[in-house]
Every structure is written in C-alpha cells, then in structure tokens.
Design an enzyme around this catalytic site. Structure first.
Site, PDB file in Angstrom:
ATOM      1  N   LYS A   4       0.849  -1.188   0.000  1.00  0.00           N
ATOM      2  CA  LYS A   4       0.000   0.000   0.000  1.00  0.00           C
ATOM      3  C   LYS A   4       0.889   1.244   0.000  1.00  0.00           C
ATOM      4  O   LYS A   4       1.863   1.335   0.738  1.00  0.00           O
ATOM      5  CB  LYS A   4      -0.885   0.020   1.244  1.00  0.00           C
ATOM      6  CG  LYS A   4      -1.953  -1.064   1.261  1.00  0.00           C
ATOM      7  CD  LYS A   4      -2.804  -0.958   2.518  1.00  0.00           C
ATOM      8  CE  LYS A   4      -3.881  -2.030   2.544  1.00  0.00           C
ATOM      9  NZ  LYS A   4      -4.698  -1.954   3.775  1.00  0.00           N
ATOM     10  N   ARG A  18       1.059   5.115   0.782  1.00  0.00           N
ATOM     11  CA  ARG A  18       0.369   6.155   1.556  1.00  0.00           C
ATOM     12  C   ARG A  18       0.594   7.519   0.911  1.00  0.00           C
ATOM     13  O   ARG A  18       1.705   8.039   0.907  1.00  0.00           O
ATOM     14  CB  ARG A  18       0.884   6.163   2.999  1.00  0.00           C
ATOM     15  CG  ARG A  18       0.842   4.813   3.703  1.00  0.00           C
ATOM     16  CD  ARG A  18      -0.570   4.417   4.073  1.00  0.00           C
ATOM     17  NE  ARG A  18      -0.595   3.119   4.752  1.00  0.00           N
ATOM     18  CZ  ARG A  18      -1.701   2.529   5.160  1.00  0.00           C
ATOM     19  NH1 ARG A  18      -2.864   3.110   4.970  1.00  0.00           N
ATOM     20  NH2 ARG A  18      -1.650   1.342   5.761  1.00  0.00           N
ATOM     21  N   GLY A  24     -10.872  19.546 -21.255  1.00  0.00           N
ATOM     22  CA  GLY A  24     -10.377  20.666 -22.040  1.00  0.00           C
ATOM     23  C   GLY A  24     -11.183  21.941 -21.917  1.00  0.00           C
ATOM     24  O   GLY A  24     -10.658  23.013 -21.593  1.00  0.00           O
ATOM     25  N   ASN A  46     -11.087  23.577 -18.458  1.00  0.00           N
ATOM     26  CA  ASN A  46      -9.782  24.201 -18.220  1.00  0.00           C
ATOM     27  C   ASN A  46      -9.633  25.499 -19.006  1.00  0.00           C
ATOM     28  O   ASN A  46      -9.080  26.485 -18.506  1.00  0.00           O
ATOM     29  CB  ASN A  46      -8.657  23.235 -18.593  1.00  0.00           C
ATOM     30  CG  ASN A  46      -8.505  22.104 -17.598  1.00  0.00           C
ATOM     31  OD1 ASN A  46      -8.891  22.230 -16.442  1.00  0.00           O
ATOM     32  ND2 ASN A  46      -7.970  20.983 -18.051  1.00  0.00           N
ATOM     33  N   GLU A  84       0.227  15.705 -32.592  1.00  0.00           N
ATOM     34  CA  GLU A  84      -0.971  15.473 -33.401  1.00  0.00           C
ATOM     35  C   GLU A  84      -0.740  15.878 -34.850  1.00  0.00           C
ATOM     36  O   GLU A  84      -1.155  15.167 -35.777  1.00  0.00           O
ATOM     37  CB  GLU A  84      -2.140  16.264 -32.804  1.00  0.00           C
ATOM     38  CG  GLU A  84      -2.633  15.699 -31.476  1.00  0.00           C
ATOM     39  CD  GLU A  84      -3.513  16.655 -30.707  1.00  0.00           C
ATOM     40  OE1 GLU A  84      -4.200  16.194 -29.775  1.00  0.00           O
ATOM     41  OE2 GLU A  84      -3.495  17.873 -31.003  1.00  0.00           O
ATOM     42  N   GLY A 117       5.696  23.530 -28.850  1.00  0.00           N
ATOM     43  CA  GLY A 117       6.397  23.536 -27.576  1.00  0.00           C
ATOM     44  C   GLY A 117       7.075  24.854 -27.293  1.00  0.00           C
ATOM     45  O   GLY A 117       6.487  25.926 -27.425  1.00  0.00           O
ATOM     46  N   GLY A 134       6.868  27.936 -29.508  1.00  0.00           N
ATOM     47  CA  GLY A 134       5.626  28.675 -29.632  1.00  0.00           C
ATOM     48  C   GLY A 134       4.635  27.997 -30.550  1.00  0.00           C
ATOM     49  O   GLY A 134       4.546  26.770 -30.606  1.00  0.00           O
ATOM     50  N   SER A 191       5.997  23.056 -14.803  1.00  0.00           N
ATOM     51  CA  SER A 191       5.099  21.977 -15.213  1.00  0.00           C
ATOM     52  C   SER A 191       4.455  22.353 -16.538  1.00  0.00           C
ATOM     53  O   SER A 191       3.969  23.470 -16.704  1.00  0.00           O
ATOM     54  CB  SER A 191       4.009  21.741 -14.158  1.00  0.00           C
ATOM     55  OG  SER A 191       3.012  20.861 -14.657  1.00  0.00           O
ATOM     56  N   ASP A 219      -4.330  24.240 -22.893  1.00  0.00           N
ATOM     57  CA  ASP A 219      -5.617  24.837 -22.534  1.00  0.00           C
ATOM     58  C   ASP A 219      -5.467  26.327 -22.253  1.00  0.00           C
ATOM     59  O   ASP A 219      -6.357  27.118 -22.584  1.00  0.00           O
ATOM     60  CB  ASP A 219      -6.200  24.128 -21.312  1.00  0.00           C
ATOM     61  CG  ASP A 219      -6.624  22.701 -21.608  1.00  0.00           C
ATOM     62  OD1 ASP A 219      -6.974  22.417 -22.763  1.00  0.00           O
ATOM     63  OD2 ASP A 219      -6.589  21.863 -20.686  1.00  0.00           O
TER      64      ASP A 219
END
Length: 319
Positions: free
Chosen positions: A27, A29, A40, A43, A197, A233, A236, A257, A263
C-alpha cells in the site's frame, strides 16, 4: 460578459497527490489529495476567467464526480451550465513520485453516449451560442466520450449560427475525421493541435517552424478550417489562414510543469478573438498564456500577471 463559450463533452474530476516512491505490491500512503475540475473546455474556461474574461462553460456532468466538479467551479469566475448525463463523470488520477520526480497519470472512461444524447447536446450548444449573440466564440475542447460519433465536431460546425465562430481543439478519431473528410458546410473557424498530433496527421516529422506552417497552410487550402494553429512547444505556435502565415515564440521561461499549457493557449487565443482582436493579437495572447502556464506548479493554469508580463516579450513574425 465576454462572448466566449466553452464546451466540455468528456469532463473529469482531476485528483492529484504525492507518494514517497511508487512501487508495485505494498500500500502506498499518499499525502492529502487535490481535487480540480478538468477536461479541455472547463480548463479553457477557468484559464479565461483568470485572464480577466467572463466565460460561459457548458459541460456534460453526471453522478457524484459531476456534482463535485460543479461545486469546485463555484467562485471561479466561470458561469456554468450543466447537461445531465446518465452514469458517472470520469475521474483522472495523477501521482507524483517524490523520490524520482516522475508523475504517473491514470484516466478512467466517461459514460457512454447515444445518438440521442449527441443531438440533445448539439441543440443546447447552439442555444447557448445564440444567447451570447453575434461575435460569439465557441470553443469545443478536449476528448470525446465513449460512443460519440467521430463526426460530432463537424455536425456542430454545420449548425453554428451566423456570426458565431467555432474553435476546435480535439484529438483522436474526431480530429482525424476533420482532416480526412473536410466539408465546406461544416468547416470550423479555427482548428488547433499540438506538434505530436500534427505530425501524426502529416504522417512524418515536421522538423521546423516552416514545415509546421506549410502543413497548417495545406489544411486551410484543403478546406479543413478557416484557420489552423499548430503548437511547437518551446518554439511557440504557428498560425495559417487564407492570407496569413504567422509564428509567435515566447521568451525563455523556467519550466515548472507543462500541464495546462495547451488549454491556457486556447483560453488566451479564444478570449482575444471574443474581444474582436485579429489573428496576430490572438496568437500572441495565446502564446503568452501558454508560457505563463508552464511557470506554475502541478496542474495550475496560467496566471494573469505572468501572461501580461510575457505578452510584449513574445516574438511575432509573418512568414
């Protein structure tokens, strides 16, 4: 009121937390979890509100997770209209490994849709866009739920009233259909995609800005969308329209991050269009918002003060 409506067909209750180390067997924790409304369109609406807009959001919600998402949006600056669906809105789980810094992300499926549910949602979206009035920008963003026809984005584009502009940021089979089977009476105003994509659709790498611009321009010429935006990325984004080819690059920033950058871009871009601004201004606004998002930790979206400071530092050129 900002003339911006976002649509989320497959929202998610985003749950995130951390554990000392991810190992199979025992387990694990976790610390106190964080709950956020996800998907999407939601956000995009949340980011647009942070950027000073007053967006309206339409989301298909069901069950306890759906109710929690609605509650979490209280006080966010987003005006929410829900469309009830049978079943439980999906949840996603992000677990950070504190030893390695790795993040593990798990997504559950949403409830399955029927053709009748699709038709009902189309009617509600068209109704909401009409209530906003001329100049409405409708952003359809995020994945589609199980069972929904790949043609839904085109069906929506076909029903958009005069004066409303549809921005689509989707993925998978729905995106592939948009590109493979364009229709002159079902053409969105804007189609946005990321680099992976675009390369998947092209069938080969797009190694530089010029290649992405050529690809975007080819989609416009084929009648896929009135404008195509491709993200690259840290380089731009590029934008191609009938008589326009643009590249906007953000300044170098500290990346904390990358979650939420896409979004946040769509929020800044769509908000600018809803304010009546041109392609160049919208592209710069979106680029600044995306760069601001990567400066924030975890799943936090862009901050208005960061986006405002970055906007004049974004390099815009016509290609």
């Amino acid at each position: 009121m900002t003339h911006l409506l976002t649509v989320t067909l497959n929202p998610a209750l985003d749950v995130s937390g951390a554990v000392d180390h991810v190992l199979p067997g025992p387990k694990l924790r976790m610390g106190a979890p964080r709950y956020e409304p996800g998907g999407g369109g939601l956000n995009v609406a949340r980011a647009a509100a942070k950027l000073g807009g007053e967006p309206r959001a339409l989301a298909a919600l069901g069950g306890m997770a759906g109710a929690q998402i609605a509650a979490l949006l209280t006080g966010s600056g987003v005006s929410l209209r829900t469309v009830a669906v049978d079943g439980e809105t999906r949840q996603s789980l992000a677990v950070n490994d504190l030893q390695t810094g790795e993040q593990f992300r798990f997504q559950m499926p949403g409830p399955a849709w029927t053709a009748a549910m699709e038709d009902a949602m189309l009617a509600v979206i068209v109704e909401e866009a009409a209530l906003i009035g001329p100049g409405a920008v409708v952003v359809l963003s995020g994945s589609q739920p199980p069972g929904m026809r790949d043609s839904f984005p085109q069906a929506l584009a076909r029903q958009m009233g005069a004066g409303a502009r549809l921005v689509i940021d989707t993925s998978g089979p729905a995106l592939q259909r948009l590109v493979a089977a364009p229709a002159s009476d079902a053409m969105p105003a804007v189609l946005r995609m990321d680099q992976a994509e675009s390369e998947g659709l092209a069938g080969h790498p797009l190694p530089d800005v010029a290649a992405s611009l050529d690809f975007a321009a080819a989609l416009v010429a084929a009648g896929v969308a009135g404008c195509v935006v491709v993200a690259r990325g840290a380089e731009g984004s590029v934008l191609a329209a009938a008589d326009t080819r643009l590249h906007c690059q953000p300044p170098e920033v500290a990346v904390v991050s990358k979650i939420g950058a896409g979004d946040s871009f769509t929020a800044g871009f769509g908000l600018s269009l809803a304010r009546g601004e041109d392609w160049a201004t919208a592209l710069r606004a979106g680029t600044a918002a995306a760069a601001a998002a990567v400066m924030t930790p975890g799943t936090e979206l862009c901050r208005a003060e960061d986006a405002a400071a970055l906007t004049p530092r974004c390099s815009l050129r016509r290609a």
